[in-house]
Structures are given as C-alpha cells and as structure tokens.
Scaffold this active site. Structure first.
Site, PDB file in Angstrom:
ATOM      1  N   GLY A 193       0.829  -1.200   0.000  1.00 43.89           N
ATOM      2  CA  GLY A 193       0.000   0.000   0.000  1.00 43.89           C
ATOM      3  C   GLY A 193       0.859   1.244   0.000  1.00 43.89           C
ATOM      4  O   GLY A 193       2.082   1.189   0.166  1.00 43.89           O
ATOM      5  N   PRO A 194       0.255   2.397  -0.183  1.00 46.54           N
ATOM      6  CA  PRO A 194       1.011   3.655  -0.201  1.00 46.54           C
ATOM      7  C   PRO A 194       1.581   3.986   1.164  1.00 46.54           C
ATOM      8  O   PRO A 194       1.165   3.415   2.180  1.00 46.54           O
ATOM      9  CB  PRO A 194      -0.047   4.678  -0.639  1.00 46.54           C
ATOM     10  CG  PRO A 194      -1.354   4.055  -0.287  1.00 46.54           C
ATOM     11  CD  PRO A 194      -1.173   2.588  -0.430  1.00 46.54           C
ATOM     12  N   PRO A 195       2.537   4.913   1.220  1.00 45.45           N
ATOM     13  CA  PRO A 195       3.128   5.275   2.513  1.00 45.45           C
ATOM     14  C   PRO A 195       2.102   5.954   3.421  1.00 45.45           C
ATOM     15  O   PRO A 195       1.200   6.657   2.970  1.00 45.45           O
ATOM     16  CB  PRO A 195       4.252   6.248   2.124  1.00 45.45           C
ATOM     17  CG  PRO A 195       4.517   6.007   0.685  1.00 45.45           C
ATOM     18  CD  PRO A 195       3.210   5.587   0.097  1.00 45.45           C
ATOM     19  N   GLY A 196       2.276   5.726   4.720  1.00 46.84           N
ATOM     20  CA  GLY A 196       1.466   6.415   5.710  1.00 46.84           C
ATOM     21  C   GLY A 196       0.120   5.802   5.997  1.00 46.84           C
ATOM     22  O   GLY A 196      -0.690   6.418   6.708  1.00 46.84           O
ATOM     23  N   VAL A 197      -0.170   4.601   5.491  1.00 45.24           N
ATOM     24  CA  VAL A 197      -1.475   3.988   5.750  1.00 45.24           C
ATOM     25  C   VAL A 197      -1.441   3.062   6.965  1.00 45.24           C
ATOM     26  O   VAL A 197      -2.470   2.479   7.304  1.00 45.24           O
ATOM     27  CB  VAL A 197      -1.964   3.212   4.513  1.00 45.24           C
ATOM     28  CG1 VAL A 197      -2.183   4.154   3.352  1.00 45.24           C
ATOM     29  CG2 VAL A 197      -0.980   2.118   4.128  1.00 45.24           C
ATOM     30  N   GLY A 198      -0.283   2.877   7.585  1.00 42.18           N
ATOM     31  CA  GLY A 198      -0.224   2.102   8.823  1.00 42.18           C
ATOM     32  C   GLY A 198       0.205   0.668   8.661  1.00 42.18           C
ATOM     33  O   GLY A 198      -0.171  -0.175   9.484  1.00 42.18           O
ATOM     34  N   LYS A 199       0.999   0.364   7.650  1.00 47.03           N
ATOM     35  CA  LYS A 199       1.424  -1.033   7.459  1.00 47.03           C
ATOM     36  C   LYS A 199       2.335  -1.484   8.599  1.00 47.03           C
ATOM     37  O   LYS A 199       2.179  -2.593   9.131  1.00 47.03           O
ATOM     38  CB  LYS A 199       2.165  -1.160   6.116  1.00 47.03           C
ATOM     39  CG  LYS A 199       1.323  -0.793   4.907  1.00 47.03           C
ATOM     40  CD  LYS A 199       2.063  -1.038   3.615  1.00 47.03           C
ATOM     41  CE  LYS A 199       3.288  -0.147   3.478  1.00 47.03           C
ATOM     42  NZ  LYS A 199       2.917   1.292   3.369  1.00 47.03           N
ATOM     43  N   THR A 200       3.281  -0.647   8.978  1.00 45.17           N
ATOM     44  CA  THR A 200       4.204  -1.023  10.055  1.00 45.17           C
ATOM     45  C   THR A 200       3.486  -1.103  11.396  1.00 45.17           C
ATOM     46  O   THR A 200       3.716  -2.025  12.187  1.00 45.17           O
ATOM     47  CB  THR A 200       5.364  -0.021  10.123  1.00 45.17           C
ATOM     48  OG1 THR A 200       6.025   0.027   8.852  1.00 45.17           O
ATOM     49  CG2 THR A 200       6.367  -0.425  11.183  1.00 45.17           C
ATOM     50  N   SER A 250      -4.186   2.351 -19.137  1.00 43.94           N
ATOM     51  CA  SER A 250      -5.577   2.746 -18.885  1.00 43.94           C
ATOM     52  C   SER A 250      -5.842   4.216 -19.197  1.00 43.94           C
ATOM     53  O   SER A 250      -6.769   4.797 -18.653  1.00 43.94           O
ATOM     54  CB  SER A 250      -5.951   2.464 -17.433  1.00 43.94           C
ATOM     55  OG  SER A 250      -5.134   3.219 -16.572  1.00 43.94           O
ATOM     56  N   LYS A 281      -8.273   4.933  -7.334  1.00 45.37           N
ATOM     57  CA  LYS A 281      -8.708   5.915  -8.320  1.00 45.37           C
ATOM     58  C   LYS A 281     -10.057   6.510  -7.933  1.00 45.37           C
ATOM     59  O   LYS A 281     -10.283   7.732  -8.044  1.00 45.37           O
ATOM     60  CB  LYS A 281      -8.794   5.258  -9.694  1.00 45.37           C
ATOM     61  CG  LYS A 281      -7.459   4.818 -10.247  1.00 45.37           C
ATOM     62  CD  LYS A 281      -7.657   4.108 -11.562  1.00 45.37           C
ATOM     63  CE  LYS A 281      -6.335   3.584 -12.107  1.00 45.37           C
ATOM     64  NZ  LYS A 281      -6.495   2.884 -13.390  1.00 45.37           N
TER      65      LYS A 281
END
Length: 1006
Positions: free
Chosen positions: A495-502, A861, A937
């Site tokens: 996922g993109p940075p800052g979404v809370g993966k860590t 696309s 999107k």
C-alpha cells in the site's frame, strides 16, 4: 652399527694440525679445540701432539651433540668445548649450560645431556676476555638470555669477535652489568661492575630496522672478577680471574666428608624448598615437568643460579646473587626469593574463585628464565577468570537445548577453545561464536493469545478501517485454536506510505502476545545482511535474521521486513534471492546462516513484509508471500483516524489537554481537503502537530485569545497582524501576559489559515474544463490514486501528432490508437478538421499534453481519457467537469478492463507515475505487471469532488471494496465500448451511430 664402528667410520686424520676447524653435520656449529696459548697465557703446544677428530652421531650420544674434536696430549689435560646446534639451543627449554667438558687425558668420554661438568674436571675460561656491557638484565651461570646490542662498543665487539672469529675463543665473551642507560652513552667508558659472567654466544641475529642492531643468545658459563682493564677502544678487553671453583663441590651430592655440614644443610633445605615450589605448579605443563626433572639431574651447586633466572625477581636481586661468590652465601640469598614466590602462589590460591574441575593454578614460565611479569599480581587474574568462563560457557552450551547437530558443532569448537592460547586472534572469534550459539532461542517460545474476541477489540482500538487485514489475523488465530502445529504465514502488506502497514504489524504482535522485531530492508544490497558472513572473513557477523532472533530471545516472534520492495542488487549478491529461503514455508525450517553454519528453524516465525508496490519485488519472492492490499483512506476515514488517534497523540506529545484545545471535525476535514492530498495520514499528523505547537505558544505566553467578529461560538488563534485587523491587540502591544487564554481554544477555519497559511490545494476541476480539448483521467501511483488532466490543441500543419509530458511507450501507443479510431469514425461522429474537412488530421497538427511534465507517466488505462479529450477537441464540445474516467481501448473501440499489461521496463527512468496500473522500477527488460488500483482511483475522484466515474464494465466487481458512503456519493458508469464512454462524458450524449444489434447466434450442427 655400534658406537665404536660409527666413531671409526667418522675418524679423519688432519696431519698433526691441532687447530683445524671441523664442520658439524646438518648445519651445526663447528667444534674447535683451545690451544695452550688460548687458555694458559701464550704457551705453545708441546711438540709431537697428535690431533684426532671424533664425529659422534645423535644415536651414539643420546641426541644434541653434532661434533666433537678431541686432542690428546701426554700428561696435560686440555679443554674440549662442544657446541650444540643453533636449532637445539633455541628449542631446548633447559636453563643449564650447554658446554660439556671433556678431559682429554681420560680414556672414557661421557656426554650426558643435562650435566654441566665432568666428575673430575672444571670449567676454565681464557684469562683475557672482551666485555659486553648489558643494561637489560643480569646473566647468571647456567641460564640463557637474549641481549640486544645497539651501542657502538658492543656492536664493534660483535663484528670483530663473533662474526669474524673462527676459534672457540672468539665466541666466549664477558657479560658485565652496566648501570648506565645506553641512550646516554658517552665516549668515556662507565665504571665497570667488578663481577661478571663469562658467556658463550650461541646465536647472532642482525637487523637494520628500526636501526642497525644485533640480538645475541648467550649462555652463562661461570663468574669472573675484572682484574685489569687492558683497553677501552674499540671495545673493552680486560684481564679476568675465574671465581667459580666448582670442583670443590663435586662431592656435595654424595655426602663428601670434606664438605661442611652447614653447606650440606643449606643445599638440602634449598632442594626441598625448590621441590615445594614446583609442587605448587601444574605438573601437566611441559615447562613445569622439565623443571622438575632438572631439580633431580642438576648438581646442587648449580640450582641457585638456575632457579634465580627462572623465577620473577628484579635485576637488583639478580645482581646480588651474581655478587655472591661463596656458594653458602648464594644459597642464603636465593632461599628468601623462593619463599616469597611460594607465599605469592598461596595468596593467589586463597583469593581466587573456586573451580569445579581443577584446584591447581597454571603459572606460565617464560622461556629463557623467570615467570611472566605480573603473574603473581593479585589484580591480574585474567587466566583463571578465563578458565572459569570457559567452564561456565560449557555448562551453558549443554543447557541450551539446542539440536543435536548444533550441539556437536559447539562441543567441537569448545574443545578447540580450551586448547587455544588466549592471545590468538581466533580465540576471540571462536568465543564470540559459542556465545552467540548459546544466546540463540533454540527452544524458547512464547504462548500465543488465541482469544479471538480480545484480539478483535485490540485491533479495532489500534486501527480504524483495514478490515481485510484484521480479518486475516483473526483467521490465523482461529486456525491456531484448531491446530497447534501451524506454520507461520508469510504476509505482505502492499500500500502507499502512511497507511499504517508497520503499525499494523506491531499490533498483530500485541494481539498474539509475541515479541516484535523490525528489520529495515530499504537500500540493502548485500546478501550477507540476510545470510550473514562466513567466519573465515575478518569482522564476520551473523545476518539480520539471526541477530533479530538473538535480540527478541524467542523462536516465534513477529518479524516485520520493512520496505521489501526497496532491495537492490550489487556485486555482493542479491538480498532478494537470499530471502527466498527465509520466506519459503517449505524451506525455512532449516535456514542456514553462513556465520552459524548450522540449520535454525524459522517455521514458527510470523513474517510480515511491507511494500509500496509489488512491481519491484522479484516474481519468485512475490510468489512465496500472501499479498494483502492496503489502499488509501477516504476523507471520512481520515477524519475518524485523526480524532481517534492522531489528535490525542499530538496533544500528549505537546503537553496539552482536550480542555485546552479543540479541533472540530469541520476543521479536520478542511485540513484533509485543502492542506493534504495523500493516501495515508502522515502529512495530516504533521499539520495537527503544527496546530498544537501554535496553541502551546499561546498557552505558555498566557495570551488571551479573543473571539472573531464573524464567529460567536468559537475562539481562534490569530497572528499579530490579523489580530490588529479584527480588533485584537498585537503581540508587541501592551498585553497583560499574566491573564491565561480562554479555554478551550477552538480551532476554526480562520485560525487554521493563520496557523497553516493559505491552502495548498484548491479544487480547480471546473476552472480547467472551460475549453474543449480537456478531460480528466484517473492515475494510480505508489502514493495512492490521483486525478490527471489531459489537454489537447490543434493548429494548421501536416497532420503531425505531438505528445508531451514524459510519456511512456504504452501511453504513446494509446494516443495513436485514439487518433486512428477517431479518424475512422469521424464521419459518424461529425468530427472535422480546422477547415471543416471530414479528416480531423488533414492539414492539422495535434498537440496532446499531460501536465506535471516533470513526472514520468505510463500505463494501459489512459486510452479512454485520450479519446474523450480528442473527441472534445475535434467536436468543439466541453467535457463534463464532474466526470473522471479510466480504461484502455482497442482499435475496434472496445473498452478493456484494467487488469494487466506487459511493460518494457528498461526504458523507464527510476521514478514513474503510473497511469492506472502498477509498474516496476527495476532494470529487467520486461515484466508482467499487475494492474489495478480501482479503489485508489475512485477515492481520488471522491477527494477531488467529482460526481461521476467512468470505468470498464468488467471492473464493476472491484467496486465492492469501496466504502458504502463513497459509492453513495458517486455515480459509476460501466462501459464496454467507446460510444458509451462518449455518451456519458458529454452533456446530452455524443452524436454517433446507433449501436448495432448483436448478430444472431450460430447454432451448432453437432
């Protein structure tokens, strides 16, 4: 062959010459006789003397003697000096003299390897001796000492006597202790000590670094007194008188009646004390065992000098022993030294730590005499502590519950460690290896918390949304309840940075009750970071996996492999390939680190990898992981996250309380829409932190916040200038700082502008769609979804198509496809050129531009957006300002689903803005990339305030992942051909041919 035959075979007649030199066998020194003028002051040998050479082998003499030259003269005893080879001098550990005396008048010659004189003879030295002045130590008879020669006098003595001399006389020199430091040597000869030691130069070694010098190996023979100094230059030569009359003590051991009873008692007492001292040492040490044999083999009169040279005494005490000419005085002076040595050993035995396997201390003895310096110091107990540590380490190895294969390796290394001197570099390496093996958690593990309800509550309290990740963790817990022996899954959060993966990985560890360890893989380019270095390299260490297990102390932690998509390849190997074994559930049960060189079980470890994109992850590695997409947050989700987690955290960090500052939801929404535009919440948290800092300044200053005229229900934090405009007193004015501000301080939109400045992002969609030839597309980037404007213009020309905006090959092909389809259907849709002709490109040049030209763009696309943009340009109609679209087209006008594409990656620069798909950032020529990002999107269109989204019909199933409130706010148009796209993109539809009816089905004749 017996001894007589060997002697007969080696006999060589030299024609009566009595001073010939005989070379020794196997590189040994020559044995040379001393003539009468050498020993007796210039008298010549008698006429008729006969010379014969007897060559004795090692078998005949018991080893050590290489050659003997014997001179027989009637009625006159002559001295025969026998040299041992240089190698035997250096290898021998005995400290007695190496000169064997043979009375040539006797018939039988004995060569015992440990005697210093014959039973009926004495040592005689020349009456004139060159003097070697030593400052380093004191040479005693019967001991061997190395002397460094670097002064002018001593070096001249070595060159003239030892290096050029060919007789035995040239190798016998007088060694006199020198009280003057050789660094302050002057032309004047210092005062000589009256007593010296005659020594035999056994070995001479020269060197030019750091300055020219020689190193002599000298064996002491006997004492002498300096009677008269004959000359001082180039080196001192003196007339000496031999002091040791050893023949008077020859019968001491046999109890001769002529020997005084006092001397006999001293000798016996000295012998007993020496036996006690040796008994306190470890007899298993070879040097100690040899010393014990010397006590029985050496004559009693030689023991004081030999033992004094072996124990640790000062040079001043050695000098006193040297001056003790009388044997009784010598016994009396050495006895206190032995007693002191024994008391030191006893003191060490009382103060040392108790040991289980040994009750005897090993005291190393220096080769060449004396104990090693500092061995009897109470502070220096390093060797005993090391021995204790080795025993403790062995117990730890046996109690670590490691597998049988690892235990065998550790015991083998421990056995090598015990035999290894501590000074060896390999000692520290082996010890570090064993300590690491002991500290690894071979069988230590934590018990999982399998309460699903508690886990659900904990996950919900830590994170808002992320339902897919939470459901996967709960599924794992449920399976663990049903089966205990479940291998740890290999999860990959993309996922993109800052979404809370860590942070989700850390919450999973808390939920399971396991230890958590994070391994940052961004920028790692060496496979040794994963597998470790081999122990043959200097500075070797284990890999990050083994180090992490050592840090957490259990074998079932949660390992977070952060930024796994940022691994790079270099000359040191590919770390992504090294991770194949770690992340394969079928192989990681026997993971072998290069440093350990034994397998370690990683099957119980829960590996969680994080990545921004899967395009840069090698397919083999991606195949081993279970990929879970973590899309960006919606605005509503960000508002909830801000008020549940971000604002309380920032208030705590800045020392504020909810009673002091309040941020309404409208203000939070304004921050999200006008000051941040990201998939995650990192920038949002920074903006909230800026607000808290501004409020902290006001609270600290005690400044009273005034209410704005436009707002009667809230207070605001303003700057000094705006405060003046609204009736507030400026900061520089007369303000009573003792009054606290009104609480709570409520942050409204005006205060937000004062603190954060003017808005960074504005909703410019409607303003940019005021002319024909502009359409809105949807793009996917690793940072989340984005909207992108496509602009087109035309001018008179030759029908050229110009593309700008750093487009990739796929987007260029999409542009050509769009032009071809529009030219084919120009008549049906009434598309004309600038002159009104039916061909849109006849006499017309078209320029197609994608803004943000500094960002590279590519993807499959963008075809739908390009067709809509060009159709608007050629028709002169405006595209709806609230419509965004995505999808690829074919030459026949079909709209393809957003799924996958084959991309030539080698042509792409390092940073890509991918339009509608996930592309790769590697240098590989081609790679099949997964395409998607429908949710990202749609969320980007929702953030931009759009109301309609056009997408391929076969992507309708992806709308299930979109939150319900977002679906309620947007209108989705699923299209399968370009005619449907154009009808939805223009108000009132787009004029064109009616869609043809489907052909009748063909019936099979089978």
């Amino acid at each position: 062959m017996d001894g007589e035959e060997r002697m007969e075979k080696g006999r060589i007649l030299r024609g009566g010459s009595s001073c010939e030199r005989v070379s020794a066998r196997r590189g040994a020194r020559s044995a040379v006789t001393l003539k009468e003028e050498d020993c007796c002051g210039g008298r010549s040998a008698r006429e008729g003397a006969q010379t014969e050479e007897v060559q004795l082998t090692e078998e005949s003499t018991g080893g050590g003697i290489t050659s003997v030259k014997r001179e027989s003269v009637s009625e006159k005893p002559w001295i025969l000096a026998v040299f041992w080879s240089s190698q035997r001098f250096t290898d021998s550990m005995s400290q007695f003299t190496q000169i064997l005396v043979v009375l040539l008048g006797s018939v039988t010659v004995n060569f015992p390897s440990t005697t210093i004189m014959s039973s009926s003879g004495d040592i005689r030295i020349p009456s004139r001796l060159p003097l070697l002045l030593t400052h380093e130590g004191v040479l005693l008879p019967g001991s061997t000492m190395r002397v460094s020669v670097d002064t002018a006098r001593n070096m001249q003595l070595v060159r003239s006597r030892l290096l050029k001399g060919t007789s035995l006389k040239s190798t016998i020199i007088g060694v006199v202790p020198n009280s003057r430091d050789p660094e302050h040597e002057t032309e004047e000869l210092p005062a000589l000590h009256s007593i010296g030691t005659a020594g035999l130069a056994v070995q001479v070694v020269g060197s030019n670094w750091p300055k020219p010098h020689y190193t002599l190996l000298i064996t002491g023979l006997c004492r002498f007194r300096v009677e008269q100094l004959l000359r001082e230059r180039p080196f001192p030569v003196a007339v000496v008188q031999q002091l040791d009359k050893l023949e008077q003590y020859a019968g001491l051991d046999s109890g001769d009646a002529d020997v005084s009873s006092e001397l006999g008692e001293l000798s016996q007492r000295f012998y007993e004390v020496a036996l006690q001292l040796v008994g306190m040492l470890d007899i298993s040490v070879p040097v100690v065992a040899k010393l014990r044999r010397l006590l029985d083999s050496l004559p009693r009169e030689a023991l004081p000098d030999v033992l004094t040279s072996m124990i640790h005494v000062s040079n001043k005490e050695k000098l006193e022993i040297l001056d003790a000419v009388s044997l009784a005085e010598r016994f009396k002076k050495v006895l206190p030294l032995l007693t002191r040595q024994m008391e030191g050993l006893k003191l060490l035995q009382r103060t040392r730590k108790p040991r289980l396997d040994d009750d005897r201390r090993i005291i190393p003895i220096r080769k060449g005499g004396g104990l090693a310096p500092g061995q009897l110091s109470m502070e220096d107990d390093g060797e005993e502590e090391d021995s204790d540590d080795t025993s403790l380490l062995e117990r730890r190895v046996r109690g670590s519950n490691m597998p049988e294969a690892a235990l065998r390796v550790c015991l083998k290394e421990l056995k090598r460690l015990k035999k290894m001197p501590q000074s060896m570099p390999e000692y520290a390496l082996t010890r570090n290896y064993l300590e690491l093996m002991v500290e690894l958690p071979w069988s230590k593990s934590t018990t999982d918390c399998l309460d699903i309800r508690a886990a659900r509550v904990l996950l919900d309290s830590d994170h808002y949304a992320m339902e897919k990740l939470k459901r996967r963790v709960l599924e794992y817990l449920a399976v663990r309840q049903l089966r205990n022996s479940l291998k740890g899954p290999i999860l990959c959060f993309v996922g993109p940075p800052g979404v809370g993966k860590t942070s989700v990985g850390r919450s999973i560890a808390r939920t399971l009750g396991r230890e958590f360890h994070r391994i940052a893989l961004g920028g790692v380019c060496d496979q040794s970071d994963i597998r470790g270095h081999r122990r043959t390299y200097v500075g070797s260490m284990p890999g990050r996996i083994i180090n992490g297990l050592k840090a957490v102390g259990v074998n079932n932690p949660v390992f977070l492999l952060d930024e796994v998509d940022k691994l790079t390849k270099s000359l040191q190997g590919d770390p992504a390939a090294a991770l194949l074994e770690v992340l394969d559930p079928e192989q990681n049960h026997s993971f072998t680190d290069h440093y350990l060189n034994v397998p370690f079980d990683l099957s119980q470890v829960l590996f969680i990898a994080t990545a921004n994109t899967t395009a840069t992850i090698p397919p083999a590695l991606l195949d081993r992981m279970e990929v879970l997409q973590v899309p960006g947050y919606t605005q509503e989700e960000k508002v909830e996250i801000a008020h549940r987690h971000l604002i309380p955290h920032q208030l705590e960090q800045h020392g504020l309380t909810p009673q002091q500052v309040q941020i309404p939801q409208d203000t939070t929404l304004d921050i999200i829409s006008r000051y941040t535009r990201e998939a995650g919440v990192r920038t949002l948290e920074r903006k909230i932190g800026a607000i808290c800092r501004a409020v902290a300044v006001k609270v600290a200053e005690g400044h009273k916040a005034t209410k704005t005229p436009s707002s009667s229900s809230s207070s605001e934090v303003t700057t000094a200038q705006e405060g003046g405009n609204k009736g507030e007193e400026p900061i520089g004015g007369s303000v009573d700082l003792s009054l606290p501000p009104e609480m709570p301080i409520v942050i409204d939109c005006q205060a937000l502008k004062d603190i954060l400045g003017p808005p960074v992002f504005e909703m410019e969609v409607s303003e940019r769609l005021t002319l024909p030839g502009v359409a809105i597309g949807l793009a996917w980037t690793p940072l989340g979804g984005e909207i992108m404007f496509v602009e087109a213009s035309r001018m008179e020309g030759d029908g050229q198509l110009t593309l700008t905006g750093q487009l990739g090959d796929i987007m260029k092909e999409s542009a050509h496809l769009a032009i071809s389809w529009l030219r084919t259907n120009a008549k049906a849709y009434q598309l004309t050129n600038m002159a009104g002709g039916p061909d849109p490109l006849e006499g017309t040049d078209v320029h197609l531009h994608f803004p943000a030209g500094a960002v590279t763009k590519d993807g499959p696309s963008a075809g739908v957006t390009i067709v809509t943009c060009l159709a608007s340009l050629f028709s002169g109609r405006l595209v709806r300002s609230d419509v965004a679209m995505t999808g690829e087209i074919t030459l026949r006008g079909l709209v393809l689903p957003v799924r996958e594409a084959l991309v030539p990656l080698s042509r792409h620069p390092p940073l890509l803005w991918q339009v509608g798909f996930t592309c790769t950032l590697t240098s590989k020529p081609v790679l099949l990339c997964q395409v998607g990002g429908i949710k990202d999107k749609v969320l980007a269109a929702h953030r931009a305030g759009l109301r309609c989204v056009i997408l391929p019909k076969r992507n309708e199933k992806d709308l299930e992942e979109i939150p319900a409130h977002v679906r309620a706010d947007l209108q989705f148009v699923a299209t399968s051909c370009l005619a449907e796209v154009l009808d939805a993109a223009f108000d009132g539809g787009f004029r064109g041919p009616a869609p043809s009816l489907a052909p009748p089905p063909v019936l099979s004749k089978l």
